[in-house]
Design a protein around this motif. Structure first.
Motif, PDB file in Angstrom:
ATOM      1  N   LEU A 141      31.779  71.543   3.212  1.00 59.75           N
ATOM      2  CA  LEU A 141      32.448  70.915   2.070  1.00 59.75           C
ATOM      3  C   LEU A 141      33.440  71.884   1.450  1.00 59.75           C
ATOM      4  O   LEU A 141      33.202  73.096   1.440  1.00 59.75           O
ATOM      5  CB  LEU A 141      31.404  70.493   1.030  1.00 59.75           C
ATOM      6  CG  LEU A 141      30.415  69.430   1.509  1.00 59.75           C
ATOM      7  CD1 LEU A 141      29.313  69.251   0.485  1.00 59.75           C
ATOM      8  CD2 LEU A 141      31.135  68.108   1.748  1.00 59.75           C
ATOM      9  N   PRO A 142      34.547  71.366   0.915  1.00 62.08           N
ATOM     10  CA  PRO A 142      35.480  72.259   0.214  1.00 62.08           C
ATOM     11  C   PRO A 142      34.730  73.000  -0.892  1.00 62.08           C
ATOM     12  O   PRO A 142      33.968  72.410  -1.642  1.00 62.08           O
ATOM     13  CB  PRO A 142      36.517  71.292  -0.368  1.00 62.08           C
ATOM     14  CG  PRO A 142      36.411  70.069   0.472  1.00 62.08           C
ATOM     15  CD  PRO A 142      34.979  69.974   0.910  1.00 62.08           C
ATOM     16  N   GLY A 143      34.950  74.323  -0.958  1.00 62.40           N
ATOM     17  CA  GLY A 143      34.330  75.095  -2.028  1.00 62.40           C
ATOM     18  C   GLY A 143      32.996  75.715  -1.680  1.00 62.40           C
ATOM     19  O   GLY A 143      32.476  76.526  -2.442  1.00 62.40           O
ATOM     20  N   ASP A 144      32.375  75.327  -0.540  1.00 61.25           N
ATOM     21  CA  ASP A 144      31.134  76.018  -0.199  1.00 61.25           C
ATOM     22  C   ASP A 144      31.484  77.403   0.367  1.00 61.25           C
ATOM     23  O   ASP A 144      32.639  77.663   0.723  1.00 61.25           O
ATOM     24  CB  ASP A 144      30.239  75.162   0.724  1.00 61.25           C
ATOM     25  CG  ASP A 144      30.597  75.206   2.200  1.00 61.25           C
ATOM     26  OD1 ASP A 144      31.356  76.102   2.618  1.00 61.25           O
ATOM     27  OD2 ASP A 144      30.100  74.350   2.952  1.00 61.25           O
ATOM     28  N   PRO A 145      30.530  78.343   0.415  1.00 66.63           N
ATOM     29  CA  PRO A 145      30.873  79.731   0.762  1.00 66.63           C
ATOM     30  C   PRO A 145      31.545  79.879   2.128  1.00 66.63           C
ATOM     31  O   PRO A 145      32.478  80.678   2.268  1.00 66.63           O
ATOM     32  CB  PRO A 145      29.515  80.450   0.743  1.00 66.63           C
ATOM     33  CG  PRO A 145      28.636  79.600  -0.088  1.00 66.63           C
ATOM     34  CD  PRO A 145      29.120  78.197   0.064  1.00 66.63           C
ATOM     35  N   LEU A 146      31.089  79.108   3.125  1.00 66.01           N
ATOM     36  CA  LEU A 146      31.683  79.236   4.457  1.00 66.01           C
ATOM     37  C   LEU A 146      33.139  78.766   4.448  1.00 66.01           C
ATOM     38  O   LEU A 146      34.029  79.424   5.005  1.00 66.01           O
ATOM     39  CB  LEU A 146      30.870  78.437   5.491  1.00 66.01           C
ATOM     40  CG  LEU A 146      31.360  78.519   6.942  1.00 66.01           C
ATOM     41  CD1 LEU A 146      31.289  79.952   7.471  1.00 66.01           C
ATOM     42  CD2 LEU A 146      30.555  77.590   7.852  1.00 66.01           C
ATOM     43  N   ARG A 147      33.379  77.617   3.777  1.00 67.83           N
ATOM     44  CA  ARG A 147      34.748  77.087   3.725  1.00 67.83           C
ATOM     45  C   ARG A 147      35.660  78.028   2.948  1.00 67.83           C
ATOM     46  O   ARG A 147      36.798  78.270   3.328  1.00 67.83           O
ATOM     47  CB  ARG A 147      34.714  75.714   3.049  1.00 67.83           C
ATOM     48  CG  ARG A 147      36.015  74.954   3.058  1.00 67.83           C
ATOM     49  CD  ARG A 147      36.391  74.474   4.443  1.00 67.83           C
ATOM     50  NE  ARG A 147      37.486  75.223   5.010  1.00 67.83           N
ATOM     51  CZ  ARG A 147      37.901  75.099   6.259  1.00 67.83           C
ATOM     52  NH1 ARG A 147      37.321  74.267   7.087  1.00 67.83           N
ATOM     53  NH2 ARG A 147      38.898  75.812   6.708  1.00 67.83           N
ATOM     54  N   GLU A 148      35.130  78.595   1.861  1.00 71.05           N
ATOM     55  CA  GLU A 148      35.908  79.523   1.039  1.00 71.05           C
ATOM     56  C   GLU A 148      36.262  80.781   1.851  1.00 71.05           C
ATOM     57  O   GLU A 148      37.378  81.284   1.789  1.00 71.05           O
ATOM     58  CB  GLU A 148      35.093  79.903  -0.201  1.00 71.05           C
ATOM     59  CG  GLU A 148      35.921  80.481  -1.325  1.00 71.05           C
ATOM     60  CD  GLU A 148      35.067  80.789  -2.544  1.00 71.05           C
ATOM     61  OE1 GLU A 148      35.335  81.823  -3.174  1.00 71.05           O
ATOM     62  OE2 GLU A 148      34.129  80.004  -2.836  1.00 71.05           O
ATOM     63  N   PHE A 149      35.295  81.255   2.610  1.00 70.52           N
ATOM     64  CA  PHE A 149      35.517  82.419   3.464  1.00 70.52           C
ATOM     65  C   PHE A 149      36.592  82.126   4.518  1.00 70.52           C
ATOM     66  O   PHE A 149      37.527  82.907   4.722  1.00 70.52           O
ATOM     67  CB  PHE A 149      34.210  82.832   4.154  1.00 70.52           C
ATOM     68  CG  PHE A 149      34.407  83.735   5.337  1.00 70.52           C
ATOM     69  CD1 PHE A 149      34.622  85.104   5.173  1.00 70.52           C
ATOM     70  CD2 PHE A 149      34.411  83.224   6.639  1.00 70.52           C
ATOM     71  CE1 PHE A 149      34.831  85.938   6.265  1.00 70.52           C
ATOM     72  CE2 PHE A 149      34.610  84.043   7.735  1.00 70.52           C
ATOM     73  CZ  PHE A 149      34.824  85.410   7.546  1.00 70.52           C
ATOM     74  N   ILE A 150      36.465  80.969   5.194  1.00 70.18           N
ATOM     75  CA  ILE A 150      37.433  80.600   6.234  1.00 70.18           C
ATOM     76  C   ILE A 150      38.827  80.456   5.625  1.00 70.18           C
ATOM     77  O   ILE A 150      39.815  80.968   6.175  1.00 70.18           O
ATOM     78  CB  ILE A 150      37.001  79.297   6.953  1.00 70.18           C
ATOM     79  CG1 ILE A 150      35.742  79.549   7.801  1.00 70.18           C
ATOM     80  CG2 ILE A 150      38.127  78.758   7.833  1.00 70.18           C
ATOM     81  CD1 ILE A 150      35.125  78.275   8.410  1.00 70.18           C
ATOM     82  N   ASP A 151      38.916  79.794   4.477  1.00 65.71           N
ATOM     83  CA  ASP A 151      40.224  79.588   3.838  1.00 65.71           C
ATOM     84  C   ASP A 151      40.874  80.921   3.470  1.00 65.71           C
ATOM     85  O   ASP A 151      42.068  81.142   3.713  1.00 65.71           O
ATOM     86  CB  ASP A 151      40.078  78.735   2.573  1.00 65.71           C
ATOM     87  CG  ASP A 151      39.805  77.268   2.879  1.00 65.71           C
ATOM     88  OD1 ASP A 151      39.929  76.874   4.061  1.00 65.71           O
ATOM     89  OD2 ASP A 151      39.450  76.521   1.948  1.00 65.71           O
ATOM     90  N   THR A 152      40.089  81.810   2.864  1.00 66.68           N
ATOM     91  CA  THR A 152      40.636  83.108   2.443  1.00 66.68           C
ATOM     92  C   THR A 152      41.078  83.936   3.636  1.00 66.68           C
ATOM     93  O   THR A 152      42.166  84.536   3.637  1.00 66.68           O
ATOM     94  CB  THR A 152      39.578  83.889   1.625  1.00 66.68           C
ATOM     95  OG1 THR A 152      39.112  83.052   0.560  1.00 66.68           O
ATOM     96  CG2 THR A 152      40.165  85.164   1.043  1.00 66.68           C
ATOM     97  N   THR A 153      40.235  83.970   4.661  1.00 64.37           N
ATOM     98  CA  THR A 153      40.565  84.731   5.870  1.00 64.37           C
ATOM     99  C   THR A 153      41.827  84.185   6.526  1.00 64.37           C
ATOM    100  O   THR A 153      42.707  84.948   6.946  1.00 64.37           O
ATOM    101  CB  THR A 153      39.384  84.689   6.870  1.00 64.37           C
ATOM    102  OG1 THR A 153      38.211  85.173   6.216  1.00 64.37           O
ATOM    103  CG2 THR A 153      39.653  85.562   8.079  1.00 64.37           C
ATOM    104  N   ALA A 154      41.922  82.867   6.600  1.00 62.25           N
ATOM    105  CA  ALA A 154      43.106  82.232   7.204  1.00 62.25           C
ATOM    106  C   ALA A 154      44.374  82.583   6.418  1.00 62.25           C
ATOM    107  O   ALA A 154      45.434  82.824   7.002  1.00 62.25           O
ATOM    108  CB  ALA A 154      42.916  80.720   7.274  1.00 62.25           C
ATOM    109  N   GLU A 155      44.257  82.635   5.088  1.00 60.44           N
ATOM    110  CA  GLU A 155      45.418  82.993   4.258  1.00 60.44           C
ATOM    111  C   GLU A 155      45.873  84.427   4.548  1.00 60.44           C
ATOM    112  O   GLU A 155      47.071  84.704   4.646  1.00 60.44           O
ATOM    113  CB  GLU A 155      45.054  82.864   2.770  1.00 60.44           C
ATOM    114  CG  GLU A 155      44.983  81.436   2.273  1.00 60.44           C
ATOM    115  CD  GLU A 155      44.220  81.328   0.946  1.00 60.44           C
ATOM    116  OE1 GLU A 155      43.962  82.371   0.318  1.00 60.44           O
ATOM    117  OE2 GLU A 155      43.885  80.192   0.561  1.00 60.44           O
ATOM    118  N   VAL A 156      44.924  85.332   4.687  1.00 58.22           N
ATOM    119  CA  VAL A 156      45.255  86.735   4.966  1.00 58.22           C
ATOM    120  C   VAL A 156      45.898  86.851   6.352  1.00 58.22           C
ATOM    121  O   VAL A 156      46.909  87.538   6.528  1.00 58.22           O
ATOM    122  CB  VAL A 156      43.994  87.636   4.867  1.00 58.22           C
ATOM    123  CG1 VAL A 156      44.327  89.073   5.256  1.00 58.22           C
ATOM    124  CG2 VAL A 156      43.414  87.593   3.459  1.00 58.22           C
TER     125      VAL A 156
END
Length: 475
Positions: free
Chosen positions: A195-210
């Motif tokens: 789900l958007p906002g869960d720790p795994l999704r947040e981690f993937i989103d942040t890593t992808a941005e970097v």
């Protein structure tokens, strides 16, 4: 940012533009001296940079980083020495001085919120005392192979890697495994599901941005089959740049996870009973801008050269297994109950085959080596695949591509195959081959011989990515 510290901090969009420009120069093979002059001028003129992080990898693929004061580096970049005896798999103590060259084409602008303000990164090249590439610096060896094939054959070697990993609770989950005896998932969702906002999704989103900011040219990202498992895909690149990106990918994942109070783990099978993590390695060769693995009339629409390449890797599959599956833990992944690519076969459909021929077109036709673990040295993986695929032997086995042959299910068999193979001596030279085998033997001998049904503390503690002297000496 303190009013007293005016260190470089760039927006992500600006970082992406700078990194893509550098990537384009690398792709076009702009002369080394031209890029060097440009980078040195930039470092001199840009007053907000305080330090340059120089990265290099040891024989097992562990990433090392040295921060040089920017002003010192600009003056002394051609005379950077370090103690090689402290690096596992490098020189003996009696001959410890090595030199670090700078590969100015492999220069990265990095997000300040992840890596600190006022820093840039560049990959280093380990130079022997006589001025040549150091034989245990496989990045340098891979670069030499790539350059030679481009000059003599016009070949550009391309690779794209699909790197899976797990996200676990706690910032030292691997280093504390001998105390906890378990890894704790941060998410129990399934394939493609978080789900958007869960720790795994947040981690993937942040890593992808970097990654995007660092010029990776992302394609897609998603949770993988197992709980708390992830994969973040990006576009293919020339072979040395592709291997560098694997090292950066893992570094970014670990850094982002740590900042979130978690651990990104690239152990191939940290938890039994669920799918392990792989690093599917897609390779192709272009000449004069054309993909020479493509043939619309060929079997599975790949060329005769691509099939010869495949046959040579299948021939030497057992010889290379220790290079592609570099840890005790990796052999848990080669378990046929979990779509394990442990059969020495080539197939367009069977995901249990070591080599898959994906559906492709003129641009994307490729050979996919599926048996690679995410903890293997990426330079060794790509060097051994390309060198073997182009220069290896072809076995006279009837129906080689579908023969009933299997990869080893334990590190000891892989070690025996590696040590006994003539091909691995040709590939690495007797000295480096011996050093690599001895390192793997030392880790294996500290672990129970039989894998059993639970992940043992030693196979985590003596894993080369986790290794530190303190932990090694505890056991």
């Amino acid at each position: 940012m303190s009013e007293f510290r005016e260190f470089l901090e760039l927006p992500y969009a600006e970082l992406e533009d700078l990194n893509l420009q550098a990537k384009e120069q690398r792709k076009k093979r702009v002369a080394a001296d031209v890029i060097q002059e440009e980078r040195l001028k930039y470092l001199t003129d840009e007053k907000r940079i305080k330090a340059v992080t120089v990265l290099f990898s040891d024989l097992e693929g562990r990433l090392h980083m040295l921060d040089y004061d920017k002003k010192f580096l600009v003056k002394s970049y051609d005379n950077l020495t370090f103690d090689g005896s402290s690096i596992r798999g490098f020189t003996a103590q009696r001959e410890s001085d090595l030199r670090l060259g700078i590969d100015w084409s492999a220069f990265y602008w990095v997000p300040a919120d992840v890596f600190g303000a006022g820093k840039v990164m560049v990959f280093g090249e380990v130079i022997d005392k006589n001025g040549t590439t150091y034989s245990a610096d496989i990045r340098g060896v891979l670069k030499e192979l790539s350059t030679e094939l481009y000059k003599t054959q016009g070949y550009t070697l391309n690779a794209a890697n699909e790197i899976e990993g797990f996200l676990f609770e706690g910032i030292d989950a691997e280093r504390r495994y001998h105390e906890t005896g378990a890894f704790e998932y941060v998410n129990k969702g399934g394939y493609y599901h978080s789900l958007p906002g869960d720790p795994l999704r947040e981690f993937i989103d942040t890593t992808a941005e970097v990654q995007r900011a660092m010029g990776f040219e992302n394609e897609k990202d998603h949770p993988e089959v197992a709980p708390s498992q992830f994969e973040i895909n990006y576009s293919y690149g020339e072979v040395v740049a592709a291997a560098d990106q694997i090292q950066l990918y893992k570094l970014i994942c670990r850094q982002v996870a740590t900042q979130m109070g978690m651990t990104a783990s690239f152990l191939p099978k940290p938890v039994v009973g669920v799918n392990g993590s792989g690093m599917h390695t897609n390779v192709s060769i272009t000449k004069n801008g054309k993909n020479i693995f493509w043939d619309p009339k060929g079997e599975e629409k790949i060329s005769k050269l691509a099939w010869q390449f495949t046959d040579r890797i299948l021939t030497h599959g057992n010889d290379l297994c220790l290079l592609l599956n570099a840890s005790v833990n990796a052999y848990r992944r080669l378990d046929p109950h979990f779509e394990a690519p442990n059969q020495l076969k080539a197939s367009a459909v069977d995901r249990g085959s070591m080599i898959r021929i994906p559906i492709g077109n003129e641009k994307s036709a490729r050979v996919e080596v599926r048996s690679v673990g995410p903890d293997a040295n990426p330079y060794l993986v790509l060097y051994s695949i390309f060198k073997t695929g182009l220069h290896g032997e072809t076995a006279k086995i009837k129906n080689l591509r579908q023969a009933e042959r299997y990869l080893p299910d334990n590190v000891y068999t892989a070690l025996e195959n590696f040590r006994a193979a003539e091909w691995t001596t040709k590939l690495l030279g007797a000295d480096v081959k011996g050093r690599y085998a001895d390192l793997k033997q030392a880790s294996a001998d500290r672990c129970p011989r039989l894998l059993g049904t639970i992940v043992k503390a030693p196979e985590v503690q003596f894993h080369h990515d986790v290794y530190n002297q303190l932990l090694w000496n505890i056991f």
